[in-house]
Motif scaffolding. Structure first.
Motif, PDB file in Angstrom:
ATOM      1  N   ILE A 133       0.842  -1.204   0.000  1.00 15.50           N
ATOM      2  CA  ILE A 133       0.000   0.000   0.000  1.00 15.50           C
ATOM      3  C   ILE A 133       0.870   1.244   0.000  1.00 15.50           C
ATOM      4  O   ILE A 133       0.526   2.252  -0.623  1.00 15.50           O
ATOM      5  N   THR A 134       2.002   1.193   0.674  1.00 14.94           N
ATOM      6  CA  THR A 134       2.932   2.319   0.602  1.00 14.94           C
ATOM      7  C   THR A 134       3.329   2.572  -0.839  1.00 14.94           C
ATOM      8  O   THR A 134       3.340   3.712  -1.317  1.00 14.94           O
ATOM      9  N   ALA A 135       3.644   1.485  -1.535  1.00 16.03           N
ATOM     10  CA  ALA A 135       4.017   1.630  -2.945  1.00 16.03           C
ATOM     11  C   ALA A 135       2.860   2.239  -3.733  1.00 16.03           C
ATOM     12  O   ALA A 135       3.054   3.148  -4.546  1.00 16.03           O
ATOM     13  N   TYR A 136       1.677   1.742  -3.447  1.00 19.96           N
ATOM     14  CA  TYR A 136       0.479   2.212  -4.145  1.00 19.96           C
ATOM     15  C   TYR A 136       0.274   3.702  -3.904  1.00 19.96           C
ATOM     16  O   TYR A 136       0.034   4.476  -4.836  1.00 19.96           O
ATOM     17  N   LEU A 137       0.377   4.082  -2.610  1.00 20.47           N
ATOM     18  CA  LEU A 137       0.209   5.488  -2.261  1.00 20.47           C
ATOM     19  C   LEU A 137       1.240   6.347  -2.978  1.00 20.47           C
ATOM     20  O   LEU A 137       0.935   7.412  -3.495  1.00 20.47           O
ATOM     21  N   SER A 138       2.485   5.866  -2.986  1.00 20.88           N
ATOM     22  CA  SER A 138       3.562   6.726  -3.466  1.00 20.88           C
ATOM     23  C   SER A 138       3.486   6.921  -4.969  1.00 20.88           C
ATOM     24  O   SER A 138       4.020   7.901  -5.474  1.00 20.88           O
ATOM     25  N   VAL A 139       2.892   6.006  -5.701  1.00 16.09           N
ATOM     26  CA  VAL A 139       2.834   6.232  -7.143  1.00 16.09           C
ATOM     27  C   VAL A 139       1.422   6.521  -7.650  1.00 16.09           C
ATOM     28  O   VAL A 139       1.204   7.537  -8.298  1.00 16.09           O
ATOM     29  N   ALA A 140       0.472   5.640  -7.331  1.00 20.22           N
ATOM     30  CA  ALA A 140      -0.846   5.792  -7.956  1.00 20.22           C
ATOM     31  C   ALA A 140      -1.566   7.007  -7.412  1.00 20.22           C
ATOM     32  O   ALA A 140      -2.104   7.833  -8.160  1.00 20.22           O
ATOM     33  N   ALA A 148      11.330  -0.545  -6.601  1.00 19.40           N
ATOM     34  CA  ALA A 148      12.050  -0.454  -5.324  1.00 19.40           C
ATOM     35  C   ALA A 148      11.210  -1.051  -4.199  1.00 19.40           C
ATOM     36  O   ALA A 148      11.704  -1.848  -3.395  1.00 19.40           O
ATOM     37  N   PHE A 149       9.937  -0.710  -4.159  1.00 24.33           N
ATOM     38  CA  PHE A 149       9.109  -1.205  -3.055  1.00 24.33           C
ATOM     39  C   PHE A 149       8.893  -2.708  -3.155  1.00 24.33           C
ATOM     40  O   PHE A 149       8.832  -3.399  -2.140  1.00 24.33           O
ATOM     41  N   ILE A 150       8.763  -3.225  -4.360  1.00 22.56           N
ATOM     42  CA  ILE A 150       8.561  -4.670  -4.493  1.00 22.56           C
ATOM     43  C   ILE A 150       9.789  -5.406  -3.965  1.00 22.56           C
ATOM     44  O   ILE A 150       9.676  -6.401  -3.233  1.00 22.56           O
ATOM     45  N   ALA A 151      10.974  -4.895  -4.325  1.00 24.04           N
ATOM     46  CA  ALA A 151      12.193  -5.526  -3.798  1.00 24.04           C
ATOM     47  C   ALA A 151      12.201  -5.451  -2.273  1.00 24.04           C
ATOM     48  O   ALA A 151      12.574  -6.408  -1.584  1.00 24.04           O
ATOM     49  N   ILE A 152      11.755  -4.320  -1.737  1.00 26.24           N
ATOM     50  CA  ILE A 152      11.748  -4.156  -0.285  1.00 26.24           C
ATOM     51  C   ILE A 152      10.766  -5.127   0.359  1.00 26.24           C
ATOM     52  O   ILE A 152      11.043  -5.705   1.417  1.00 26.24           O
ATOM     53  N   ILE A 153       9.614  -5.343  -0.290  1.00 25.56           N
ATOM     54  CA  ILE A 153       8.639  -6.302   0.261  1.00 25.56           C
ATOM     55  C   ILE A 153       9.291  -7.665   0.408  1.00 25.56           C
ATOM     56  O   ILE A 153       9.224  -8.307   1.459  1.00 25.56           O
ATOM     57  N   ALA A 154       9.966  -8.101  -0.661  1.00 26.59           N
ATOM     58  CA  ALA A 154      10.568  -9.436  -0.623  1.00 26.59           C
ATOM     59  C   ALA A 154      11.624  -9.514   0.474  1.00 26.59           C
ATOM     60  O   ALA A 154      11.691 -10.489   1.230  1.00 26.59           O
ATOM     61  N   ILE A 155      12.446  -8.482   0.559  1.00 23.59           N
ATOM     62  CA  ILE A 155      13.548  -8.530   1.523  1.00 23.59           C
ATOM     63  C   ILE A 155      13.008  -8.457   2.948  1.00 23.59           C
ATOM     64  O   ILE A 155      13.388  -9.241   3.819  1.00 23.59           O
ATOM     65  N   SER A 156      12.081  -7.521   3.180  1.00 27.47           N
ATOM     66  CA  SER A 156      11.627  -7.345   4.564  1.00 27.47           C
ATOM     67  C   SER A 156      10.766  -8.519   5.023  1.00 27.47           C
ATOM     68  O   SER A 156      10.654  -8.793   6.208  1.00 27.47           O
ATOM     69  N   ASN A 157      10.164  -9.238   4.074  1.00 30.06           N
ATOM     70  CA  ASN A 157       9.442 -10.447   4.423  1.00 30.06           C
ATOM     71  C   ASN A 157      10.356 -11.441   5.124  1.00 30.06           C
ATOM     72  O   ASN A 157       9.948 -12.133   6.056  1.00 30.06           O
ATOM     73  N   LYS A 158      11.579 -11.506   4.628  1.00 31.68           N
ATOM     74  CA  LYS A 158      12.527 -12.474   5.172  1.00 31.68           C
ATOM     75  C   LYS A 158      13.157 -11.947   6.460  1.00 31.68           C
ATOM     76  O   LYS A 158      13.216 -12.649   7.463  1.00 31.68           O
ATOM     77  N   ILE A 159      13.642 -10.710   6.416  1.00 24.35           N
ATOM     78  CA  ILE A 159      14.415 -10.231   7.567  1.00 24.35           C
ATOM     79  C   ILE A 159      13.529  -9.526   8.578  1.00 24.35           C
ATOM     80  O   ILE A 159      13.982  -9.191   9.667  1.00 24.35           O
ATOM     81  N   ASP A 160      12.265  -9.280   8.203  1.00 28.97           N
ATOM     82  CA  ASP A 160      11.304  -8.688   9.121  1.00 28.97           C
ATOM     83  C   ASP A 160      11.790  -7.361   9.696  1.00 28.97           C
ATOM     84  O   ASP A 160      11.694  -7.115  10.899  1.00 28.97           O
ATOM     85  N   SER A 161      12.352  -6.526   8.851  1.00 22.54           N
ATOM     86  CA  SER A 161      12.841  -5.235   9.306  1.00 22.54           C
ATOM     87  C   SER A 161      12.907  -4.301   8.112  1.00 22.54           C
ATOM     88  O   SER A 161      13.096  -4.746   6.978  1.00 22.54           O
ATOM     89  N   ASP A 162      12.696  -3.034   8.371  1.00 26.64           N
ATOM     90  CA  ASP A 162      12.842  -2.038   7.319  1.00 26.64           C
ATOM     91  C   ASP A 162      14.039  -1.137   7.569  1.00 26.64           C
ATOM     92  O   ASP A 162      14.185  -0.098   6.934  1.00 26.64           O
ATOM     93  N   GLU A 163      14.883  -1.515   8.527  1.00 29.46           N
ATOM     94  CA  GLU A 163      16.059  -0.694   8.809  1.00 29.46           C
ATOM     95  C   GLU A 163      17.103  -0.906   7.712  1.00 29.46           C
ATOM     96  O   GLU A 163      17.387  -2.038   7.314  1.00 29.46           O
ATOM     97  N   ILE A 164      17.683   0.219   7.260  1.00 31.49           N
ATOM     98  CA  ILE A 164      18.673   0.106   6.188  1.00 31.49           C
ATOM     99  C   ILE A 164      19.869  -0.728   6.644  1.00 31.49           C
ATOM    100  O   ILE A 164      20.416  -1.518   5.874  1.00 31.49           O
ATOM    101  N   ALA A 165      20.219  -0.602   7.900  1.00 29.02           N
ATOM    102  CA  ALA A 165      21.388  -1.331   8.398  1.00 29.02           C
ATOM    103  C   ALA A 165      21.200  -2.845   8.270  1.00 29.02           C
ATOM    104  O   ALA A 165      22.172  -3.581   8.085  1.00 29.02           O
ATOM    105  N   ASP A 166      19.943  -3.300   8.355  1.00 28.46           N
ATOM    106  CA  ASP A 166      19.705  -4.740   8.258  1.00 28.46           C
ATOM    107  C   ASP A 166      19.798  -5.264   6.835  1.00 28.46           C
ATOM    108  O   ASP A 166      19.705  -6.466   6.600  1.00 28.46           O
ATOM    109  N   TYR A 167      19.962  -4.359   5.868  1.00 28.08           N
ATOM    110  CA  TYR A 167      20.118  -4.797   4.475  1.00 28.08           C
ATOM    111  C   TYR A 167      21.565  -5.176   4.178  1.00 28.08           C
ATOM    112  O   TYR A 167      21.907  -5.482   3.043  1.00 28.08           O
ATOM    113  N   SER A 168      22.376  -5.132   5.205  1.00 24.38           N
ATOM    114  CA  SER A 168      23.807  -5.364   5.042  1.00 24.38           C
ATOM    115  C   SER A 168      24.084  -6.671   4.293  1.00 24.38           C
ATOM    116  O   SER A 168      23.549  -7.726   4.637  1.00 24.38           O
ATOM    117  N   GLY A 169      24.912  -6.578   3.275  1.00 28.48           N
ATOM    118  CA  GLY A 169      25.321  -7.768   2.536  1.00 28.48           C
ATOM    119  C   GLY A 169      24.204  -8.431   1.760  1.00 28.48           C
ATOM    120  O   GLY A 169      24.311  -9.603   1.398  1.00 28.48           O
TER     121      GLY A 169
END
Lengths: 480, 494
Positions: free
Chosen positions: A233-240, A341-362
């Protein structure tokens, strides 16, 4: 009254109802997602069948022209991508999948109507249909953050709607009509060219619509709502939602208030400069990727408004791109990029359960393709070739310079440099950081399909922009 | 349209990068062979172009032209003339050698070589573009590969240096973009050939012409780099991996000098003349300041990096002395410095690979351990200080001769003499460095250090051979460069 003209919206509404009904009888809820995505083919087909039509109906309240058809297709594509990317997210609100899909479809319908009405009251209704669906969707997670976001969005949105309505009332009071083309005619006829009351009405309209497109100083809801809302929905809000706002602004300001373009052009120019600067500067300090993209979306509202500002000094002698066509192309490229960008974030945060940039490490080690896709989209947001973002920026800057707004372009290019700092920081963390764990990041085929579509679109528009620019030029050709 | 040589040359490295990215199993060795194959092919093709180039024509050759974004008149417009052809060959040559220099890199080899090749495509595009937007596009393409190459495979404060590089470059190119668009809004075209022939300046008026000129110039000055916009360069150079330093010093910064001639001087001949005294003075400051700071460096790589600032000062001097000879000299200097500095960085990389030390005071007495490296290092060093018989002499001599006799700037003789003084300082730091690194008593800690192996010898000998070849017979290039400079000089109306 020609109902055929309304067929995309009617079929979309029917689709939403079918999804709700199916929800009652079907146990395997994944079917709902399939139905809603596949069902979008029907309104899309109707839209394509109408392509080239230029007619009005419902006493001139509804208009089907290249502009509205372009946006209808645009919203349908975005809705499809959002729904596809929701499949990996839907387990978070397991009991309410049907309502979720239906609300996304209904708000898409509202946006389609927004692009296609030329009468103030219809515009207001369409806007509310969109907004109310989105308020509900924002609070859909029902955790404290999401509920807070939903409530905040609702309250501030209601205020903005009130302001908008007030502005519409003033315009109506002075011109005596709610039809945009008649308003335009009444301005010189009624001696309203220098009317301070009408100017006040315009300012209120800018404020009301400014809330939808997240321009300063009506941007304060953005970071909290973006952070709290479910990521699709964030993605939806930000574009549509932003695109719908711009579509309405183009329609209202060009068709109804065209004679006053010198006045509102400068308002948009100044707002653009402040908005992009504030968005970019504050984004630097963010540690949460959704908040960072929220500020980035504010900044992009600033770039987009350059397309509105570029009209004010309209000089019929110049060649080159018009503000609106640059704006429409920018919207499309921004939509693909940001969705990617948001779709990639959905996939990543699904796994790591965090939206912190630091947790995207590696992350480049754990999910090479997702990281590459996210990096590509961030690069496109900076505006580095060969991406859609590059061409979009060049195009909108060209339009602005052509109309004598060199000061605004210089502010904008410096802003692009500032933005490189925080976008590249994410790339750096993903490619240079050490992975926090060795686990791979899984993603569903639906999400991968949506992501591939967005990323290939970003690259394609970066290499061969004319494919879409040509359509954008026709879409806005009705604006002088 | 004839055979698209230029497109093929430009996109060969990119195809190599895609091939590397799609490789099912990425053994480092296979990746390197693919990278070497594609860059060698590009080099051979550009060498063929050098022989096919018609030396009696002064316009762009091998032209490819197609509409890209019709609504704003942007074209896919490529071509090379006498000015860009040497740069094209320099790029493909150093691109190939950069792959060879990187032969020891095994960490994330696939990504490394892919980015290296993308970088080469970007630079090649800059030198071949004749449309300002296309030119700008390629100019920007190089940023991301450079950022990743420095920040992943670099050493020291690599992330800081990489970000500094990006911010400086982006700021320069942002203002350049504003300049390009402002130019377009008055001229209605991005076509660089047409813009140069238009004689725009009277129509623009001196204020607007000056504004556009400096918006563009700023972008190029950051790249060249000109004092006081140079501070990114030592950091980026020092922390970059060897091959990237080689590309950075060898070709990337030449984009600045090339663009100054191609855009600033060609399109704004009168503004160039008006501001030539200022820019020539800036050039001399760059020469002397760069050389003086170089003298104080204790890190071998940083020393070579700082020396670039002073050598690029000669390029700026040659360009804005605005005589035919000096501009030819400046172009030759860009080519020659590309080879010399590329070689010096390769040698520094070798010394560092063998000894794992870059600090000059800690090195010493390496002459016996690595005689071959010493000989080539001396050749390169002497070429850097402009010893006759090397390309450095030919280039710097032309710059000085041309600027001494230039009529555009009054009192340029004094600037030229000051510039020549820079050579003396150069001799100082080069010879002192050679002495401290290679001579003196052998140190025990470098007991088992090896000399260059076969591949490394091939790399450094071939560069040294080019230096000598141009030193002995500079006409092989000046004939071509003259044809490129001629119309630009003609536009000055002197």
């Amino acid at each position: 009254m020609n109902l055929y003209l309304l067929s995309p919206e009617i079929s979309l509404c029917a689709l939403a109802l079918v999804v709700i009904l199916l929800d009652l009888f079907i146990g395997r809820k994944w079917i709902l997602g399939v139905v809603s995505v596949a069902g979008l083919i029907v309104p899309a087909a109707f839209t394509l069948a109408l392509w080239g039509v230029n007619e009005t109906s419902f006493n001139g309240a509804l208009v089907v022209d290249p502009f509205s058809l372009f946006f209808k297709l645009f919203f349908l594509v975005i809705a499809a991508l959002v729904l596809l990317s929701s499949t990996d997210y839907a387990h978070k609100f397991a009991g309410f999948r049907g309502e979720y899909y239906a609300l996304v479809l209904l708000s898409a319908m509202g946006m389609m109507l927004m692009a296609s009405t030329r009468e103030l009251i219809s515009i207001y209704i369409a806007l509310e249909l969109t907004s109310i669906s989105l308020y509900a969707l924002t609070g859909f997670l029902k955790d404290p953050k999401s509920s807070e976001a939903g409530l905040k969005y609702l309250l501030l949105g209601a205020v903005a709607s009130a302001v908008l309505l007030y502005g519409m009332a003033m315009v109506f009071g002075l011109s005596g009509t709610t039809h945009l083309n008649e308003i335009a005619a009444s301005i010189p006829a009624g001696g309203l060219l220098a009317s301070p009351a009408l100017l006040m009405g315009i300012v209120l309209l800018v404020a009301g619509f400014g809330f939808k497109i997240a321009t300063v100083p009506f941007q304060m809801w953005v970071p909290d709502v973006y952070e709290g809302a479910p990521t699709p929905i964030t993605a939806y809000l930000s574009v549509a939602s932003k695109a719908a706002g711009f579509a309405v602004i183009l329609r209202v300001f060009y068709e109804a208030l065209g004679p006053l373009s010198l006045d509102w052009g400068i308002i948009f120019a100044v707002l653009a400069a402040i908005t992009m600067t504030l968005g970019n500067v504050v984004a630097i300090a963010q540690t949460n990727i959704k908040r960072m993209l929220a500020y980035s979306s504010i900044a992009h509202a600033g770039y987009l408004m350059m397309g509105l500002a570029a009209v004010s000094a309209l000089d019929p002698g110049t060649l080159g791109p018009s503000g609106p066509s640059a704006l429409v192309f920018f919207l499309a490229s921004y939509a693909l990029t940001n969705l990617g960008a948001f779709i990639a974030i959905i996939a990543i945060s699904n796994k790591i359960d965090s939206d912190e940039i630091a947790d995207y490490s590696g992350m480049a080690r754990r999910a090479p393709l997702l990281a590459l896709a996210l990096a590509l989209c961030l690069i496109s947001l900076i505006g580095i070739p060969p991406t859609a973002g590059f061409v979009a920026k060049i195009y909108i800057f060209t339009a602005a310079v052509d109309y004598g707004l060199i000061w605004l372009v210089i502010i904008a290019v410096i802003n692009a440099v500032i933005s490189a700092y925080y976008y590249l920081r994410v790339v750096r963390v993903m490619y240079l950081g050490t992975p926090l764990s060795e686990e791979r990041v899984p993603s569903s085929w639906a999400l991968r399909a949506a992501l591939s579509f967005a990323c290939l679109g970003v690259l394609f528009l970066g290499v061969y922009p004319w494919a879409l620019l040509r359509i954008a030029e026709t879409a806005v050709s009705l604006f002088p | 349209m004839s055979f698209p040589y230029l497109s093929i040359i430009i996109f060969l490295p990119l195809m190599g990068a895609i091939a590397i990215a799609l490789l099912p199993r990425a053994e480092p060795r296979r990746v390197k062979l693919i990278a070497a194959f594609f860059t060698l092919l590009a080099f051979l093709l550009s060498a063929a172009l050098f022989f096919m180039f018609d030396r009696s024509l002064d316009g762009p050759q091998f032209v490819e032209q197609a509409s890209w974004i019709p609504s704003i008149n942007v074209q896919y417009f490529l071509g090379v003339d006498g000015l860009s052809l040497p740069m094209l060959i320099l790029t493909t040559m150093l691109g190939f050698l950069a792959v060879l220099v990187s032969w020891r890199i095994d960490r994330r080899a696939r990504e490394y070589f892919a980015w290296l090749l993308v970088l080469e495509t970007g630079i090649l595009g800059v030198f071949c573009s004749l449309d300002l937007i296309l030119f700008f596009l390629f100019w920007e393409v190089e940023i991301i590969p450079m950022y990743l190459l420095i920040s992943i495979w670099g050493t020291g404060r690599k992330e800081y240096s990489a970000m500094k590089f990006v911010i400086y470059t982006l700021l320069g190119s942002a203002l350049m973009l504003a300049g390009i668009l402002l130019l377009y809004s008055h001229a209605g075209t991005f076509d660089m050939v047409a813009l140069a022939q238009m004689g725009l300046e009277p129509a623009l008026g001196s204020l607007l012409a000056t504004a556009i000129f400096f918006l563009l110039f700023f972008g190029y000055a950051v790249k060249l780099p000109v004092f006081p916009f140079h501070t990114w360069l030592p950091d980026a150079h020092t922390d970059a991996p060897t091959a990237v330093s080689l590309i950075l010093a060898g070709i990337l910064i030449k984009m600045g000098g090339y663009a100054m001639i191609r855009v600033c001087v060609s399109i704004f001949p009168e503004t160039s003349q008006t501001y030539a005294p200022l820019l020539v003075a800036l050039a001399v400051v760059s020469v002397l300041y760069g050389a003086a700071v170089t003298l104080r460096q204790r890190d071998l790589k940083r020393l070579i990096a700082y020396s670039s600032i002073s050598h690029m000062g000669y390029v700026l001097l040659g360009i804005f002395a605005l005589s035919q000879v000096s501009m030819t000299g400046a172009t030759l200097q860009m080519f020659s410095h590309g080879i010399i500095t590329g070689l010096l960085f390769a040698l520094v990389g070798l010394v560092y690979d063998k000894t794992h030390v870059r600090s000059i005071p800690e090195l010493g007495g390496l002459a016996r351990r690595m005689p071959i490296i010493l000989v080539v290092f001396s050749v390169a060093g002497l070429a850097a200080l402009g010893l006759p018989g090397t390309s450095g002499f030919a280039a710097e001599f032309l710059v000085f001769l041309g600027s001494f006799r230039s009529t555009v700037v009054s009192g340029i003789q004094i600037y030229t003499i000051l510039g020549v003084l820079g050579i003396v300082i150069t001799a100082g730091y080069i010879l002192w460095m050679l002495q401290r690194v290679f001579y003196g008593p052998p140190k025990a800690q470098y007991e088992g250090v090896l000399d260059a192996d076969r591949l490394e010898r091939f790399t450094i000998f071939s560069l040294a051979a080019v230096i000598m070849l141009i030193g002995i017979y500079p006409r092989i290039l000046t004939d071509v460069i003259d044809m490129g400079i001629l119309p630009i000089f003609g536009g000055l109306g002197l």
